[in-house]
Every structure is written in C-alpha cells, then in structure tokens.
Enzyme design. Structure first.
Site, PDB file in Angstrom:
ATOM      1  CB  SER A  47      -0.916   0.020   1.234  1.00 52.03           C
ATOM      2  OG  SER A  47       0.073  -0.341   2.351  1.00 52.03           O
ATOM      3  CE  LYS A  48       3.054   2.301   4.900  1.00 52.34           C
ATOM      4  NZ  LYS A  48       2.611   3.600   5.952  1.00 52.34           N
ATOM      5  CG  ASP A  49       3.982   0.763  -4.529  1.00 58.31           C
ATOM      6  OD1 ASP A  49       4.827   0.669  -4.023  1.00 58.31           O
ATOM      7  OD2 ASP A  49       3.782   0.015  -5.669  1.00 58.31           O
TER       8      ASP A  49
END
Ligand code: PMP
Length: 346
Positions: A47-49
């Site tokens: 999710s950090k993208d």
C-alpha cells in the site's frame, strides 16, 4: 509515449486500483461477507506505493524536489521500498533509516533497489538519537536540499488514501461496505480511507488493529500517552510507541489489539485457506476480524473490507519460516512443520 492498451511507460502507472477479493473460507463461520483489499498488487507490492507517489509528486508540484535531489525517510521497509522504486524511476537519490526489527529480506531488497540504508535499534525511545526518527532527521539536515517524507507526521500520507484507497473501496463495494478493518501504523491508510468512506456514509464502522506493546488503542480511548503500554513486539508496521499526527483518531471508531503469536498463525492460515500469500499484518488484520466477530461486531448483513497491506514474500525468514516460528515458541513441537516433513520424505 501515450499510455494505451497494455503498455505502461513505467511502473508508476500501475499504482493503485488494487483488487477487492472475497474471502471464502477463513471467515466462513463468521456472520456477513468479507473482502480483502489486496495491496500487494501494487508494483512495489504494498500500500505504501500510494503514499510514496503522492508525496513525491506533491513535492515536485511545489518545486521542492527536482531530479538529482535526495529523498530521506524512516521506514519499517515497505515505504522505503516504494520510495526507492519511485526514486529510480524519477531520478532521485534515496536514503532510508530502518528499524533493526525489519526483516533481513526487506533490508536487502532496499539495497538492491539502490537505496542507502541505515539500520537503527528498534527498542529505544523515539527521542533517542539512535532511533530511526532521529537518524532520519539528522540525515535530512546533513543532505542539503533533501526532502524528508516524514510519513508519521505528514498529512499527505492520509491524503493519498483519501484520494485513492477510499474511492476504490466505495466503488468496488458499490457503496455496500459496512465495516473497514485496517492495521494502524502511521495511521495513514485507515485515516484517509475512513475520511472518504465516512463522507459517503457516516454509519460505516472504522476498526483499527493495534499490537500488544503499542500505545494507539489506549491513546484512542483515553487521550493519554501511557508508556507502560510499550514493550517489544514482533509484528512490523503495526502499532506505535508514539502518537503519529498522520492518524485521524476521530475517524476511527474502535481499536482491537492482536498478539504476535495469533497473528502469525492467522497469516499462515490465510495462505493455506484462501491461497493469498500476504504479509504478517494481513494475518493481524484477519486475527482482529476474528476477535471482533466474537465480540458481536458483525451480523449477517455486514460487508466487511479488510486491508491486506503487503505480500508474504517479504517475511520468508520470519513468519513463514518454521525455524523463526520455533525460535519464538510459536510452534507446537508435536505438530509436523514444513521442515520436519521434508526430513521425513528424505
Ligand atoms: N502493514 C504493514 C506491513 C506496514 O508496513 C504498514 C506501514 N507502517 C502498515 C501495515 C500500517 O499502515 P499505515 O502506516 O498506513 O497505518
């Protein structure tokens, strides 16, 4: 080149729009319908993208960042990987201060992706000069013109999820979502997604998953920072020993705490029952769902969306290693483990 058909100019065009997948087995005995938002479908496998791209592009728009500049961040691994990926594609230098609790796999991956990595002790206070917060601050000062992403205290973190994760879930469930379950670290995922969803329907219950050994649940309930709540735990990316301003505590209805051991077994169960090879905190999130179900949180009409933040391949030397599980005392010696089975076959 204009992006069309199946061709992307680079990986950045593949960030977001991750699938929502129905859980068919692991939640079978619980009332309601359960869906996983599988964030490992992002090109950087987490999710950090979303926040890496959002924060970097915001800095570019403001003229703070231009090619050749340096990006500095504290990270338990995933944000670092996403920033390293975005940095390569956009031409930045990436410096990361990482907790010693992060798996060796994650640290090796960051170095492979061209980042300069500083490993900092995990079990020191946040204001200790050795902590990864303080090390990152120092590196930011030392590298003139660098941008400090500061995900724990940056409002753009939650904004990335308000702009993408929230609308995606609302559309994918056709507005039927009744509960959002998400692990809280910086709190960016749960806060931004919750803010969007509550604007669409204020009745949606927002349930945060916290770790034993973290202050978040108690802070949410009492507004007190109780350092007696803090002790070492093994899950990476979940819970905190400080209050991140990136978390919108008002948007969260309830926090449930989960243990290292239960979460580890549930992560393994997830792989075996659904075929979804997800990270340790995905196990933690489903463990939280099981506990919440016991407390009567859900009924037959519940449409529960659970965020699965990253991919299981990042935990091969940890939760998916029988040796590691044994070393933590998490495996019953009587149970056949993968390693024991291999020995038997030989
Ligand atoms: N799971 C994992 C594996 C993570 O790396 C993180 C980020 N720290 C989270 C969950 C929590 O996400 P957030 O920081 O948006 O609260």
């Amino acid at each position: 080149m204009k992006e069309h058909l199946n061709v992307y100019n680079n990986l950045l065009g593949l960030i977001g729009n991750t699938p929502l997948v129905r859980l068919n087995t692991i939640t079978k005995t619980l009332p309601g319908s359960y869906f996983a938002k599988v964030e490992s479908f992002n090109p950087g496998q987490s999710s950090k993208d979303r926040i890496a791209l959002h924060i970097v592009e915001d800095a570019e728009r403001k003229g703070i960042l231009s090619p050749g500049d340096t990006i500095v961040e504290t990270t338990s691994g995933n944000t670092g990987f996403s920033l390293a990926m975005v940095s390569i594609i956009k031409g930045y230098k990436c410096i990361l201060a990482v907790s010693s609790k992060s798996s060796k796999d994650k640290i090796d991956a960051l170095r492979t992706m061209g980042a300069q990595v500083y490993v900092c002790p995990a079990h020191v206070k946040a204001d200790d000069p050795r902590s990864y917060y303080e090390v990152a601050k120092r590196l930011h000062k030392e590298n003139e013109g660098s941008v400090y992403i500061n995900q724990y205290f940056n409002a753009l973190n939650a904004e990335a999820h308000y702009a993408t994760t929230g609308p995606e879930i609302w559309n994918q469930t056709e507005g039927k979502i009744t509960h959002l379950v998400a692990c809280s670290g910086t709190g960016g995922t749960i806060s931004g997604t919750a803010q969007y969803l509550k604007e669409q329907n204020p009745e949606i219950r927002i349930l945060g998953i916290d770790a034993f050994g973290s202050i978040l649940k108690k802070y949410h309930e009492t507004h007190e920072v109780d350092m007696n709540e803090v002790y070492p735990y093994r899950i990476e990316g979940l819970g905190k020993n400080l209050v991140p301003t990136a978390t919108d505590f008002d948007a969260i209805d309830y926090f449930e705490k989960v243990s290292d051991e239960d979460s580890a077994h549930t992560a393994r169960e997830l792989a075996k029952t659904e075929g979804i090879f997800a990270g340790y905190t995905s196990g933690a999130a489903i463990q939280g769902v099981k506990q919440l179900a016991k407390q009567g949180e859900f009924d037959k009409d519940s449409h529960v969306v659970v965020i699965f933040p990253d991919h299981g391949s990042r935990y091969m030397s940890k939760v998916y290693s029988d040796d590691w599980m044994n070393a933590q005392g998490f495996l019953d010696e009587q149970q056949p483990t993968a390693t024991k089975k291999i020995e038997y076959i030989k």
